[in-house]
Design an enzyme around this catalytic site. Structure first.
Site, PDB file in Angstrom:
ATOM      1  N   SER A 144       0.835  -1.202   0.000  1.00 32.36           N
ATOM      2  CA  SER A 144       0.000   0.000   0.000  1.00 32.36           C
ATOM      3  C   SER A 144       0.874   1.259   0.000  1.00 32.36           C
ATOM      4  O   SER A 144       1.694   1.431  -0.896  1.00 32.36           O
ATOM      5  CB  SER A 144      -0.950  -0.042   1.207  1.00 32.36           C
ATOM      6  OG  SER A 144      -1.989   0.905   1.065  1.00 32.36           O
ATOM      7  N   LYS A 196     -21.358  17.197   8.274  1.00 29.75           N
ATOM      8  CA  LYS A 196     -20.495  17.418   9.439  1.00 29.75           C
ATOM      9  C   LYS A 196     -20.348  16.160  10.289  1.00 29.75           C
ATOM     10  O   LYS A 196     -19.304  15.952  10.921  1.00 29.75           O
ATOM     11  CB  LYS A 196     -21.043  18.570  10.286  1.00 29.75           C
ATOM     12  CG  LYS A 196     -20.072  19.075  11.334  1.00 29.75           C
ATOM     13  CD  LYS A 196     -18.785  19.566  10.699  1.00 29.75           C
ATOM     14  CE  LYS A 196     -17.788  20.038  11.746  1.00 29.75           C
ATOM     15  NZ  LYS A 196     -16.512  20.426  11.128  1.00 29.75           N
TER      16      LYS A 196
END
Length: 293
Positions: A144, A196
């Site tokens: 990765s 949010k």
């Protein structure tokens, strides 16, 4: 020679004998220390002392460890044994600024980490490669984000059974709303925008939120693929075919063009020595310690 003359001779010769003994002892200790320093790949004298004696010009190969989960900075939230990009960059800058360092070996042993940590390391790698070569030596795992930084080196050396690849991006969201409902837990959320509280575990993602986070992941993924392709001199299309999160052994990765050579740390050091145009013996300078213990 009479008794008085012999006594006078002994008194006169004694200081010379002591001096000769001390000289021989010092010489033996110095030879032993040089031999020990050679076996341990360390400079025989401290750098300042060596320069004073005119022995400071030693070609070096810097070894920098990237070991553990990669995150940007030290914090209480960081897992034990993390590799901090701030520390790696600091070590790389020191090696870059040292005129005696002719090449750098990044010893990568990491399952990956955050895109920010990878980008910070890569940014410094680009600056360093402008003046001296970088060779990556892969340990047990370099997947990765750890493969991401590796792909930006001049050369990559991996062990045949190193786990590498895993080109891709992941972002996990937990939904514990059923658990909370069964436990009688409810929430009142005061927020200034619809996004949010995105990712909060008291609810799942809406279809619009899923589209939003997938766009972010796709952006990061495309940057990952394009930079790997550029770093490894491969086409974006070829990289995309294998950039589905799969892990490869070092031997397979070499066949695919993801690594250059098979070998260990000192094979990478030998390659760095060649790329750095070092003639004769080189001193190995360890710039940091492995983070994972």
């Amino acid at each position: 020679m009479d008794k008085d003359a012999l006594l006078l001779f002994n008194k006169k010769s004694r200081p010379w004998m002591v001096a000769a003994f001390l000289f021989i002892l010092t010489l033996v200790v110095a030879v032993a220390w040089v031999a020990y320093a050679g076996m341990m790949h360390r400079p025989a004298l401290p750098e300042d002392a060596a320069r004073i004696l005119g022995m400071g010009k030693q070609d070096k190969i810097a070894v920098i460890y990237v070991e553990g989960q990669m995150v940007s900075d030290k914090s209480t939230d960081a897992a034990a044994g993390s590799a901090f990009s701030s520390d790696v960059v600091k070590a790389m800058r020191a090696a870059t600024d040292d005129p005696d360092v002719k090449a750098i070996v990044l010893r990568v042993n990491s399952p990956g980490g955050t895109p920010v940590a990878a980008e910070e390391i890569i940014s410094q790698m680009k600056k360093t490669r402008a003046v001296k070569p970088i060779v990556v030596s892969m340990g047990d795992i370099a997947t990765s984000a750890a493969y991401y930084i590796s792909s930006q080196a001049d050369r990559i050396v991996a062990n045949p059974d190193t786990f590498t690849g895993s080109i891709g991006v992941i972002w996990v969201f937990k939904n514990k709303s059923k658990y909370y409902d069964e436990g009688g837990v409810s929430f009142y959320v005061a927020k200034t925008g619809n996004y949010k509280d995105l990712g909060s575990d008291w609810r799942g993602l809406t279809p619009g939120e899923k589209e939003y986070v997938n766009a972010i992941i796709e952006e990061s993924y495309n940057r990952f693929v394009e930079n790997v392709a550029k770093g490894r001199n491969l086409s974006v299309e070829d990289v995309r075919k294998i950039a589905d999160g799969r892990v490869f052994t070092g031997a397979t990765a070499k066949k695919m063009g993801l690594v250059d050579e098979l070998g260990g740390l000192y094979d990478a050091v030998a390659l760095a020595k060649s790329l750095g145009n070092i003639k004769g013996r080189a001193v190995i300078a360890y710039m940091n310690e492995p983070a994972a213990k």
